[in-house]
Structures are given as C-alpha cells and as structure tokens.
Design an enzyme around this catalytic site. Sequence first.
Site, PDB file in Angstrom:
ATOM      1  N   ASP A 165      10.277   5.626 -10.143  1.00 15.21           N
ATOM      2  CA  ASP A 165       9.880   6.315 -11.372  1.00 15.21           C
ATOM      3  C   ASP A 165      10.679   7.596 -11.589  1.00 15.21           C
ATOM      4  O   ASP A 165      10.964   7.981 -12.729  1.00 15.21           O
ATOM      5  CB  ASP A 165       8.385   6.637 -11.343  1.00 15.21           C
ATOM      6  CG  ASP A 165       7.528   5.386 -11.490  1.00 15.21           C
ATOM      7  OD1 ASP A 165       8.049   4.367 -11.978  1.00 15.21           O
ATOM      8  OD2 ASP A 165       6.339   5.439 -11.114  1.00 15.21           O
ATOM      9  N   SER A 186       0.817  -1.211   0.000  1.00 16.22           N
ATOM     10  CA  SER A 186       0.000   0.000   0.000  1.00 16.22           C
ATOM     11  C   SER A 186       0.858   1.271   0.000  1.00 16.22           C
ATOM     12  O   SER A 186       1.510   1.582  -0.996  1.00 16.22           O
ATOM     13  CB  SER A 186      -0.952  -0.038   1.197  1.00 16.22           C
ATOM     14  OG  SER A 186      -1.962   0.930   1.094  1.00 16.22           O
ATOM     15  N   LYS A 200      -0.866  -4.459  -3.193  1.00 10.00           N
ATOM     16  CA  LYS A 200      -2.188  -3.918  -2.845  1.00 10.00           C
ATOM     17  C   LYS A 200      -2.267  -2.481  -3.332  1.00 10.00           C
ATOM     18  O   LYS A 200      -1.723  -1.573  -2.706  1.00 10.00           O
ATOM     19  CB  LYS A 200      -2.457  -3.983  -1.348  1.00 10.00           C
ATOM     20  CG  LYS A 200      -3.878  -3.523  -1.001  1.00 10.00           C
ATOM     21  CD  LYS A 200      -4.140  -3.537   0.487  1.00 10.00           C
ATOM     22  CE  LYS A 200      -5.587  -3.134   0.779  1.00 10.00           C
ATOM     23  NZ  LYS A 200      -5.925  -1.769   0.305  1.00 10.00           N
TER      24      LYS A 200
END
Length: 705
Positions: free
Chosen positions: A485, A474, A499
């Site tokens: 990224d 999460s 998740k």
Amino acid sequence: MLTNRIAALRTATRTGFFFLTLTLLSPTALAEVDALQPEEGQGSTAREIVGKLEMLHYNKLELGDEISEDLWEEYIDALDPTRSYFLTSDINEFREWRDQLDDELRSGKVDHGFAIYNRYRLRVSDRLENILSQLDKGMPDFDFDKDESLEMDREESQWPASISAADELWRKRLKSSVLNLRLTGKEDEEIRDLLERRYKGQLKRIKQQSSDDVFELYMNSLTRLYDPHSNYLSPRSLENFNMSMSLSLEGIGAVLQMEDEYTKIARLVAGGPADRTGKLKPADKIVAVGQDKEGEMVDVVGWRLDDVVDLIRGPAGSFVRLETIPTGGDGSHKTILIKRSKVKLEDQAAKKAIFEFSDGEKTHKVGVINLPTFYIDFEAYRRRDPNYKSTTRDVAKLLEELKKENVDGIILDLRNNGGGSLQEATMLTDLFIDQGPVVQIRHANEKISRHNRSRSRAMYRGPLVVLINRLSASASEIFAGAIQDYNRGLVVGNQSFGKGTVQTMAPLKEGQLKITQSKFYRVSGDSTQHAGVTPDISMPKLIDADQVGESAYDTALPWDRIHAVPHATYFNLEELLPKLVAKHTQRTSTDPDFIYLRDQFEFESERADRKFVSLNENTRKQKREELNREMLVMENRRRESKGLETYENFEALEESESEETPMVGGPVEIELEDDPILNEAGYIMADFIRLADKANETPQVADSE
C-alpha cells in the site's frame, strides 16, 4: 531436491473430529453399545456458548430456525462426511429435528445432538464388530482382477438407501483398504493382522467416547457456522491447547490435523526436528507410530487426534518413527526416524544471506532475510531483559550487517510464515517506512482502531522485495499489505492465505470459547480476510488456492473494505511494474525450473480431481507405473535443460530423494540451489534496482499524512 521443496509446500485444510472406518454392514442387529447421556452442566454451558456467540462474535448471527437447520447439516456432516454410516432412514428420522435445535439450545438442552451421535456410535460399532468377525475367519476373498471402482468423494452422494446398498459400499471400501496394503508389498496374513489390530483399536476408542467428546463435537458444529476459527474447547481439549506448544518445543515440531481417517501434517515448525530431517512434508499422512529405533509400529488410522499426538510427543533426546504416506506420491509408505528435541527460539529466528544477481548490465549484491514466523520472547520481555529476542530486534541487526556489506537491495522471505505477534508485524514495518499507520482493526462493535502505527523513521530505505506464498498468513499479510500500500517495495510470489481475523479466549464455566472478535484492514481500506494479499508479480502456483487458504472454508468471513487512511507513498511502482513483469515473463517462459513447476502443478491438479479409484490390482499397478514415468520424464526434462545428469529410471530418482539428511542441528541455511522462486526474486530485484536508477527513483516520501 526441487521435488522435495515443491512437496513441502503442498497441504490441505479439511479437518474434522470423527472416526472414519472401513467396515461391512450386515443385516444383523446393531452392536450393543451403551448410549451416552448429557452430563450435568453441559446444557447450561451450551446456553452460555450461544449467548457469547451472539453477543461477542464479529459475525452477528442470531440463532434461529435458519441457523438451526445449518447446525443440523453441519453436525451430521462432521459425523459422517463420506455419507457411509447413516442410512437414508436415519437421516429422514433426524430431519424432523432440523428446526428444533435452536430452541433446545436456548433452553439449555442438547438431547437431539446426543441422540444423533448415539445412532452414529451404534452404526460404527456394528460395522467394526462385523468386519472383525470376518477377519477372524481369515482374509476375505476379493477378486482383484474384476473391473470395479470406489467413489472417493462422497460429500455430495446420497446415504445408502438400504442395508444391501450399504453392504456393497463397505465391501468396496474394505477391498480398497486391502488393495492399498497389497500395493505396499504386504502379504495377506500381514494385512489381515494389521487390519484386525486397526479395527480392534477403533472399536475400543469408539466405546471409550465420553459425553464430553459428544458435547464438544456438537458445540463445534455450531461455532463453525459463525466462522472456521471459532471453536469450543472442553476441559480436556483446553489442556491440550495450552500444551500445544509442547509438541513443537518437546517433540518433533509439527502441527497435526485430521482429514477423514488419517492424521495429517498441517505444517512444520521452522527449525524443528521434523523440519530438519527434510523428509516429512505438509500434507503427508501418518499411518503408524513407533517408539525408539526398533519399537513396534502402532497403526493409528482412525485414531482421534489427541491420542496420536500423545504417541508422537515425548522427551527431548528420545526417538520416534513415523510411517507415512507422502503427499503427491503413488500411495506407497515410508518410515522416518526423528530424534525429538527442544525447538529453540534461535532456530526459528530470522537469518540472512548475500547473493549476486546480474541485470544484464551490472551485477548487484542482494541481501536475503528469511523470516519463518513473527516471534517474541514474551517471558524475557516481561522481565525486562534488555537482550530479549524478537523479530524486529533480530531483523534490525541483520539490516545493519547487510548495510555494512553494501548490499544494493533486500529480499524479505515470508514464504510459509503463518504469522505470530501483531506487535512484531507492526514494529517490523516500522523498520522500512517512516511514521504512519500499518493496519486498521475493526471490532465486533464496529469501532475501528488505528493504534498499530510506525512511529519512527525507516531504518532501511533501499529497494525491497517481499516474497510470499499461499502459506503466508495473518501477521505476514499485514506486513506485506502495508509494504504494497505504501509502494515501499515489490510483493512477489502467490496470493497469501487470507486470514484476516483476530480470535480471543472467552472463559466458560466448563472449558473456554475461542471466538473471532475483530478483522484486519489494510491502510488502503481493503480487508486481508479471504482475499489475502495479491502479489505485484506472480510466481507459478505450488498450492491449489481452492483447497488451501481462507477461501477454502465454507464459513469464512467475507472480504470487504472500509475507508482508507492517509498514508505516504515511496517508489513509483505504477511506472516500473509493466517493465518488471515483462522481464520476469521473458525470463521464466523458457526457464527449465519454472516449466517444471507449472507442469508439476497441472499434473497434480489433474490427479486431485479424480472422483473414483480402480479396485483392479493390475490397473492400479499400471496407473502407478504411468505416474512414475510421467514424474521421471518431467524431472529428466528439467535436468537435461539445465545440463544435469538424468536419472536412468524412477527408482534412481526415488533413491536420490531419500538420501540421508541431518536429524538435528541449527536452522536451515538460505540457499538458491533447488529454490527457483527465490532465485527469480533475486533477478526481479536486480531489474528493480536498474530500472529505479534509470528512472532516478529513490524511496522518497510523498503524499504523507
């Protein structure tokens, strides 16, 4: 011990709300049990649940014949996952209702759901009555020298075709239960008494089941078809849900779940009483609970989850004893004494340490920040306390301290971090990147929100390694994904949990519905759902991704992607990564700890694949001895390679792992000893610093929006 750390990382995820008992089915009539009937209002609640699922759930499923058939299968599997209670004739009778359940629910009826459950309840009660009748006459006469086996995984097996077939199945199950207890050193009379108490307790509880229990089970069979994180909470379960933090704040600090007939440890609360003992591990099974230091141990095999929680929960300062079957062991039991206490927020807070690592040319100071969860003291925040505690505030302080210590790089350890506050995940990312988006959220109405952004200049701009594993979930995945990224740092470890969904609570006339309404997406456009975050540099697997993680759920929402959003890039990792991976591979290919980790995972994976268990006592003893020898050989090979003293026998190894550890105290300190993963992350950081310096790489922002 290294083996303790490894065991602590293993868990499983199959859950259910049912009672699995080991009983014999006789050709006598079914036991008399009053049939449960739907209560007034449950039909309208069912209709309300259907409406909210179709209108609000992210997964746009319409309740029709296809979903009706899936519901029929899911419900029967929830009741009888080992296909041991119902007969083939029961299933054939129920099959006629497969495409009727949707029409029934839409009209506000749950009659077929109750009819199926009442048959199940009768079957279970009959089995319990019969086995108790046998135990009342004495211990059944089993031949433990006979070569026969019990099928362990019956999820794909057929239901017994006849009473005689069912009798044979349950004879073996009872024999296995007796043999398991014999192998723990219990005498026959003690085994008989224990089983008698167990089955009497189960019979009492099955007869105490209410229509609320049936309705909740039936509705959750429906919600699981939409995704594994949506579920219906009856008024009683809602109360327990709202009190769920009580087990961690005024108890032992553990999250529990059901697996077959056992209550199992799902995870430990960082800094909690169970965590501090060092003796209770995720995936350990609890078989008995005792109050205080000498109270009677109450067998809890087959109990419903909330009843076990009630036994374990208690006031701070009191003691509880848990008899467990440790994960990864030989099936033997051990008893753990835990002093209940209140888990303080500071015990779960971020903490730091500094270590030195050499890259072969130069020694570097590396700061390590361990973050067990993404927390915020909402109460203090709401009353505008200027000193409220939160992840971001605490990490910011630690960063300032580490910068004053002139560290050359920082490792942020998110292993076992199951998530928490989305706000804190976003604000923490803000400490490491300049202005820009952190995560995208797509809602059920397909609108995409990009409001979770970094809004200030990075506080720390030096080399960064983020350490994750399969239990990082999460909010941890949001942070790690953003760092990856942006090419802001290296992500090291194992594929994360996966998740990537958001749940909200929807009120109902009776109870509430926890429903999935959104999905997380990285700035790259990739979802964190299902696939999780894949590390730049992989460590040996400690957890089987096929058994633990979002991908282990049959109804998990799929991975997908949306449009990427413009974002900055920092280090040129594309150029550095091949060299870093090569150094890592060279270093760990001969490292004793890493060889041990790989061997241990392979060893346990082979054992997990067993389909049958022998019911021959000598064979089981030989298997146990063989298992212990292999574990001893692996551990001694590791120790010998490191120049450590080896263990003379398995008993010495076992004794070393059961040494006393403090039951209370503050948060666990960060240590490199017996943590080869963190140690290797330090060497990766040292290589990162050296290669970045040689390439004249500095974390400058490029291609910003």
